[in-house]
Design an enzyme around this catalytic site. Structure first.
Site, PDB file in Angstrom:
ATOM      1  N   PRO A 246      38.046-109.825  20.621  1.00 59.24           N
ATOM      2  CA  PRO A 246      38.641-111.096  21.033  1.00 59.24           C
ATOM      3  C   PRO A 246      39.887-111.516  20.250  1.00 59.24           C
ATOM      4  O   PRO A 246      39.896-112.531  19.545  1.00 59.24           O
ATOM      5  CB  PRO A 246      37.493-112.088  20.827  1.00 59.24           C
ATOM      6  CG  PRO A 246      36.744-111.521  19.657  1.00 59.24           C
ATOM      7  CD  PRO A 246      36.817-110.014  19.821  1.00 59.24           C
ATOM      8  N   CYS A 247      40.956-110.762  20.415  1.00 60.34           N
ATOM      9  CA  CYS A 247      42.199-111.141  19.740  1.00 60.34           C
ATOM     10  C   CYS A 247      42.747-112.455  20.291  1.00 60.34           C
ATOM     11  O   CYS A 247      43.583-113.100  19.647  1.00 60.34           O
ATOM     12  CB  CYS A 247      43.233-110.023  19.853  1.00 60.34           C
ATOM     13  SG  CYS A 247      43.610-109.505  21.527  1.00 60.34           S
ATOM     14  N   HIS A 248      42.261-112.882  21.459  1.00 63.83           N
ATOM     15  CA  HIS A 248      42.701-114.161  22.026  1.00 63.83           C
ATOM     16  C   HIS A 248      42.217-115.352  21.199  1.00 63.83           C
ATOM     17  O   HIS A 248      42.720-116.459  21.361  1.00 63.83           O
ATOM     18  CB  HIS A 248      42.193-114.297  23.471  1.00 63.83           C
ATOM     19  CG  HIS A 248      40.704-114.172  23.607  1.00 63.83           C
ATOM     20  ND1 HIS A 248      40.080-112.959  23.785  1.00 63.83           N
ATOM     21  CD2 HIS A 248      39.716-115.099  23.573  1.00 63.83           C
ATOM     22  CE1 HIS A 248      38.768-113.152  23.871  1.00 63.83           C
ATOM     23  NE2 HIS A 248      38.522-114.441  23.737  1.00 63.83           N
TER      24      HIS A 248
END
Length: 282
Positions: A246-248
């Site tokens: 989850p780089c978001h």
């Protein structure tokens, strides 16, 4: 996802873009509906079906002030706890069911030579995707606005691998993340090509709970490289597995959401969508 679903998502994305640009003015339902050429009634229903909350509530989730609040009030406790235990504040699992295995030095060096990779195109709440797997697990997952470009991008990542278009069980299990309770999923295994530092950053990303946010600086501290914020940002930008890693959930310390490999509007949509679910509104 049907053609109508794609049209609806594009409408939602357009509305989210407008909300993001004008959240300080608190645009009302009539104004938002007009922007996407729908009646207020139909827009409210469409948006709520997609996000699980009303446009007004979603606006709160994606405002800078909300992001700052999350960073200030929750990161010091939930993120630290999640980083140490792998458990999110909602009782769901992330890094305990998503496991990274790095490719061997030989696989890394030779661009995937002798690797057999299956891939398929699919749909998500945030648009079309391409997902690929080796016998050891998911090796690539990206939002795909065009199938030919998506395939070309993936092949650049593994220039010497043998590709076959086929949906397999690894891919199916990974895609359940969009529709199932994480705690009820089988373990998702990732087989990733990355440097030791990149793998370390990606593993740290897995420990950010759903619905929570972190910053580049905080992530650098967590991997015991407090002066490496820029390098952490570069590693985040090289993430080969959209959403699962989850780089978001990493934003700027100011509360601005910042950039995203697959587009800032999509990042905003994902953050708001996750916030709605962890708030118990869906």
């Amino acid at each position: 996802m049907s053609e109508q679903d794609i049209i609806n998502y594009n409408r939602i994305a357009e509305a989210i873009d407008y909300i993001k640009q004008n959240f300080q003015k608190q645009p009302g339902l009539d104004e938002l509906a007009e922007k996407v050429n729908l009646s207020p009634f139909h827009f409210q229903r469409l948006f709520t079906d997609w996000a699980g909350v009303s446009p007004k509530k979603f606006l709160q989730y994606i405002s800078i002030e909300y992001a700052k609040q999350i960073l200030k009030e929750k990161q010091a406790t939930l993120f630290d706890a999640a980083y140490e235990t792998g458990l999110s504040g909602t009782g769901r699992l992330h890094d305990l069911f998503v496991k990274i295995e790095g490719m061997t030095p030989g696989e890394f060096k030779n661009g995937g030579e002798n690797l057999s990779i299956n891939y398929s195109y699919t749909e998500s709440p945030f648009g079309n995707m391409v997902v690929a797997s080796t016998p050891k697990g998911i090796c690539y997952m990206a939002f795909a606005d065009g199938e030919e470009k998506a395939l070309a991008d993936m092949k650049r990542h593994f220039p010497n691998a043998a590709f076959r278009q086929m949906l397999d069980l690894s891919q199916q299990n990974a895609l359940y993340i969009f529709t199932h309770d994480w705690s009820k999923l089988n373990q998702i295994k990732l087989h990733l090509k990355g440097t030791e530092f990149q793998l370390k950053v990606w593993e740290a990303l897995l420990k950010i709970p759903m619905g929570e946010l972190s910053t580049y600086g905080k992530l650098a501290e967590k991997i015991q490289s407090p002066k490496a914020s820029r390098a952490v940002g570069t590693a985040i930008g090289s993430n080969p597995v959209a959403f699962l890693i989850p780089c978001h959930r990493v934003i700027q310390s100011t509360g601005n959401f910042g950039g995203y490999m697959w587009g800032p509007i999509r990042k905003t949509a994902i953050i708001g969508w996750e916030a709605a679910r962890t708030a118990g509104n869906f």
